[in-house]
Design an enzyme around this catalytic site. Structure first.
Site, PDB file in Angstrom:
ATOM      1  N   GLU A 180      18.997 -32.995   4.460  1.00  3.43           N
ATOM      2  CA  GLU A 180      20.440 -32.988   4.776  1.00  3.43           C
ATOM      3  C   GLU A 180      21.206 -31.796   4.142  1.00  3.43           C
ATOM      4  O   GLU A 180      22.279 -31.517   4.691  1.00  3.43           O
ATOM      5  CB  GLU A 180      21.085 -34.301   4.294  1.00  3.43           C
ATOM      6  N   ASP A 219      11.524 -34.208   5.158  1.00  3.70           N
ATOM      7  CA  ASP A 219      12.421 -35.240   4.634  1.00  3.70           C
ATOM      8  C   ASP A 219      13.440 -34.598   3.688  1.00  3.70           C
ATOM      9  O   ASP A 219      13.313 -33.433   3.304  1.00  3.70           O
ATOM     10  CB  ASP A 219      11.582 -36.280   3.891  1.00  3.70           C
ATOM     11  N   ASP A 266      15.623 -44.431   6.060  1.00  7.56           N
ATOM     12  CA  ASP A 266      15.356 -45.556   5.166  1.00  7.56           C
ATOM     13  C   ASP A 266      16.050 -46.827   5.654  1.00  7.56           C
ATOM     14  O   ASP A 266      17.232 -46.813   6.004  1.00  7.56           O
ATOM     15  CB  ASP A 266      15.825 -45.234   3.751  1.00  7.56           C
TER      16      ASP A 266
END
Length: 901
Positions: free
Chosen positions: A453, A450, A571
């Protein structure tokens, strides 16, 4: 109280700062925060490229030509991003249905993705090709004229790509190229929550942590980088895929039925085209072959998953586990979010909060109630942690371009370092960290990567002892590299991510990309590769840890990531809107080559209502990846957490039982596809000639077998029903999955109770295998006995397929029999005819899908036959084969029975 002198000093300082900022704003070192200030000024009077000479032409239609820049009379030089005056444009024929158009500098020296593994690369370019066999043809300008390039489908003359009447700009840090689109629909265009048919707008491509709906304004992109689109030409009803093979940040300005413009901040102009036909799957399979296909997940992952950010200790995990067991809710994996870590540090467990014995009990797969452990690993490595010290020793962290020291950001544990997955030591480092978790006696079956990015809680970087002026300049993004264009519009390009000047390993033995001519690779170059790099490192580590089939859930992905990871949509807010947009998002990722995909069932943020959670559980039971995931500050949303609305629990149990009945069927679609093609599809995929089908993006197909029509809007709370409508395409026939009622083309509306299962229909002419004996709470306890649901078409014929293995839980069994030594798919054909007025004869036949199909014994002990047509009446019959089961253990088996009507 401030004195007048102090006030004067403060005012003077502020005026000085404003003056500096004004000068910077006016200078060519302009902030990327200011949208298009310099580039608009440049393009207003810019010149154009002329075709200087033809360098090479080939018999297959390939060519290369030289371009020269002809300045405009009033052109103003773009000092921070000068025009490249001499270029080479090339067109390569890779196959009769695949080609590439590229513009580079003459030396082809600019930073770009390699055309070899682990990145996507051309597989088909080989041997001599005949120009006449190409499905496409090209046209370019004459020597001395303004350059344009046009690619057309030869048969229909439809425009696939054309720069005719559009400018081409190629500067150091700004590229622009446009294409005509005419009457068409496009689908895809990156990771974003929006409608499946893309509407006119400006779409950013820059991996970001975002909980947003994209309405076509810049800066609303999500976590991944997928610069491709599938296009349907409305006149000819033909499809093709276009990939912009450039990993730099960019923006696509799209005007429906008119044009599409790429505005990019670096690299080359590089397009790949995959020319299909009237079936959209054809183009997508060509594209998937190019991006190296997608990886198969273990069978247990097909089951249901429960997760929450906020299971703060093992007692809470035990409560959830016990509740699932108490209420007989199917469950295969109970996840742990960042709560399980010691101070949120990677590769650790906080044993004061998470009792090892309790976790070993929950995750003991030898216990019938045991479930798989899936857990999160964030990319940020906490300073002063063991993982940080080891990373410093191995020199694997990204470096600051400002301080030339280890780059510092901030995530959950506080200040963090970030692994440089281009560094040759990074895979070993990542493997060591993941291996550390196994030392506690727990098996991390699912690895969740997670924040990759890379996400950071500060924009840019943390610089020790930084001055106020430096902080102001950082906020305005005036730190290098300065760019003439911001693809995010008015949002800082380093918002909640790393500085563009952060440095990566640039040596010859780099794991991902090498630099040439002493060029230093920075985040500016590889920001969109961060998630891909971590996914590859995690995949390699998982293989070294002994995983046969891997399950790596990655938030950030890039084209080609599906070869190594799976994905969920990220999310989600607990709203009807977010639930609705989950369907187009999953369809997109099937196109992008990551078909095992899902959404946060019931939503991550905000408090979900009971009605919404029930409907989301119904929908989510048919997601490829099905996981209820909740946020830290939201109310509980496990299916049993709504005692005042018992329909949530009852509906969830019923709808998950349907999922588990279909579990081996669903999984067989992934195995059969063999790493290419889609599983979760839009309705028009099967009915591309039906224009109305394109408007139904709240319905979906599972393979070409099942159509789902989930309830997607709020209903009547007092009556606990929703009036819901769905569409059956032209010339289509389906049968209700639950009662075998026939439905034909048209619109259908019905009241559906909150307590219902998701409406589901079998396409006429298909055979679906299910397992409907008893409730099974874990996927590993499904046996090798099946029911065949035979939905006959108007010719009394149906076909399907089934895996010819009897143990789905053994990864080696799947790999050996389905991937390495042959094939494990058999086709089942059903043909019926009347022998007399009330006797219907049904013949079943097994045919191997390939010459080297491997067979293990499986059984069919029940048939549900729909679509028996006689004198205008439609009959369905259930036949039990307990006394004489249909045994599938070899090729060319025939089974015949008579059905009394």
């Amino acid at each position: 109280m401030l004195s007048k002198s102090k006030i004067c000093v403060i005012l003077g300082s502020l005026l000085a700062i404003i003056g500096v900022l004004f000068l910077l704003y006016k200078s060519d070192d302009i902030s990327v925060y200011v949208q298009g200030h310099r580039i608009n000024k440049f393009t207003k009077h810019a010149g154009h490229y002329i075709m200087s000479s033809v360098e090479k032409e080939s018999d297959d239609g390939s060519f290369s030509v030289i371009l020269k820049w002809k300045p405009g009379i009033l052109e103003q030089e773009l000092k921070i991003s000068p025009v490249l005056k001499d270029l080479r444009a090339t067109f390569k024929v890779d196959a009769n249905n695949e080609c590439e158009f590229k513009i580079t500098d003459l030396q082809d020296s600019r930073f770009q993705l390699p055309e070899n593994e682990p990145f996507p690369f051309t597989k088909q370019r080989q041997g001599t090709k005949d120009k006449e066999s190409n499905l496409f043809e090209t046209e370019i300008s004459q020597v001395g004229q303004k350059f344009y390039f046009e690619l057309r489908r030869k048969q229909t003359q439809e425009i696939i790509f054309s720069t005719r009447n559009h400018p081409i700009y190629f500067t150091d840090k700004y590229l622009e190229i446009s294409t005509n689109l005419d009457e068409s629909m496009i689908f895809g265009l990156g990771d974003r929550r929006t409608d499946f048919i893309i509407k006119s707008g400006k779409y950013s491509f820059w991996t970001s942590d975002a909980v947003k709906i994209d309405d076509g304004t810049p800066g609303n992109q999500l976590y991944g980088f997928h610069p491709m689109y599938l296009r349907r030409d409305i006149k000819s009803n033909q499809f093709h895929v276009t990939l912009f093979r450039n990993a730099y940040g960019h923006q696509v300005d799209y005007k429906q039925h008119s044009h599409l413009t790429y505005k990019c901040i670096g690299g080359n102009i590089d397009f790949k085209f995959f020319i299909g036909d009237s079936n959209p799957e054809t183009s997508i399979k060509l594209y998937h072959n190019y991006i190296n296909g997608w990886v198969l997940h273990p069978f247990w992952v097909q089951g249901f998953h429960q997760c929450r950010w906020g299971y703060k200790n093992s007692d809470q995990l035990m409560d959830v586990w016990n509740s699932y067991n108490k209420y007989n809710i199917p469950l295969d994996s109970l996840w742990t979010d960042i709560d399980y870590m010691y101070k949120y540090q990677d590769f650790t467990i906080d044993f004061e909060k998470f009792n090892l014995q309790q976790m070993q009990q929950i995750y003991n797969l030898s216990d019938p109630n045991g479930v798989h452990w899936s857990s999160i690993v964030d990319v940020g490595i906490a300073l002063e942690s063991d993982a940080a010290y080891r990373g410093i020793d191995m020199n694997v962290f990204i470096q600051s371009g400002r301080t030339n020291k280890t780059f510092i950001g901030k995530v959950w544990p506080g200040e963090t370092y970030f692994p440089d997955f281009n560094h040759p030591n990074s895979t070993d480092y990542w493997y060591e960290g993941l291996k550390n978790l196994t030392s506690f006696g727990l098996q991390q079956d699912g690895i969740w990567i997670d924040m990759n990015e890379f996400d950071s809680f500060v924009s840019g970087e943390i610089i020790p002892n930084q001055t106020i002026m430096d902080k102001i300049l950082d906020y305005l993004a005036i730190a290098p590299p300065s760019l003439p264009f911001n693809p995010l519009g008015m949002e800082q390009i380093d918002h909640k991510t790393l500085s563009l000047s952060a440095k990566h390993y640039s040596g010859e033995n780099a794991l991902l990309v090498n630099a040439t001519n002493n060029y230093t690779i920075t985040q500016y170059d590889v920001h969109n590769l961060n998630g891909f790099g971590e996914g590859l490192a995690t995949y390699r580590a998982a293989k070294r840890l002994g995983r046969k089939l891997t399950f790596i859930l990655s938030r950030s992905t890039m084209f080609g990531s599906g070869r190594y990871v799976q994905h969920w949509n990220g999310d989600a807010d607990s709203t009807w809107e977010y639930m609705r947009y989950s369907i187009p998002a999953i369809m997109n990722f099937n196109m992008y080559g990551i078909p095992f995909n899902g959404d946060d069932i019931c939503g991550l943020f905000q408090d979900v209502t009971a009605e919404l959670c029930a409907r989301w559980q119904q929908l989510g039971s048919l997601y490829p990846f099905s996981r209820n995931h909740n946020g830290d500050n939201s109310i509980s949303q496990e299916p049993y957490a709504f005692p005042d609305s018992p329909y949530v629990l009852s509906s969830t149990i019923k709808t998950l039982n349907i999922r588990y009945q279909l579990l081996k069927f669903y999984y067989h679609l992934f195995v059969k596809a063999n790493g290419a093609g889609t599983i979760f599809r839009p309705l028009f995929w099967q009915y591309p000639a039906d224009n109305q089908a394109y408007q139904q993006d709240m319905q979906f197909m599972i393979g070409d077998y099942l159509m789902a029509a989930p309830v997607m809007e709020q209903g009547d709370e007092s009556q606990q029903v929703t009036y819901s409508c769905f569409y059956v395409p032209q010339n289509a026939v389906f049968y209700d999955f639950y009662n075998q009622t026939q439905i034909k083309s048209g619109k259908y509306c019905q009241n559906i109770s909150f307590d219902a299962v998701v409406p589901l229909y079998i396409r006429a002419g298909k055979i679906v295998h299910i397992q409907d004996k008893t409730t099974v709470l874990r996927s590993r306890f499904l046996d090798n006995t099946f029911t065949l649901m035979v939905a006959l078409n108007e010719d009394s014929f149906a076909e399907g397929s089934i895996l010819t293995i009897n143990d789905y839980n053994d990864d080696n069994n799947i790999i050996t029999n389905c991937q390495e030594s042959g094939n494990c798919v058999a086709n089942i054909l059903a043909k019926g005819q009347f022998k007399s007025t009330n006797i219907f004869e049904l013949t079943l036949q097994v045919e191997s899908e390939s010459n080297n199909t491997n067979y293990q014994t499986i059984y069919v002990d029940k048939l549900i036959v729909s679509g028996i047509s006689q004198n205008g009446e439609i009959y369905s019959k259930t036949i039990y084969l307990d006394q004489k089961p249909f045994v599938i253990d070899r090729d060319n088996i025939t089974y015949q029975l008579e059905i009394q009507l």
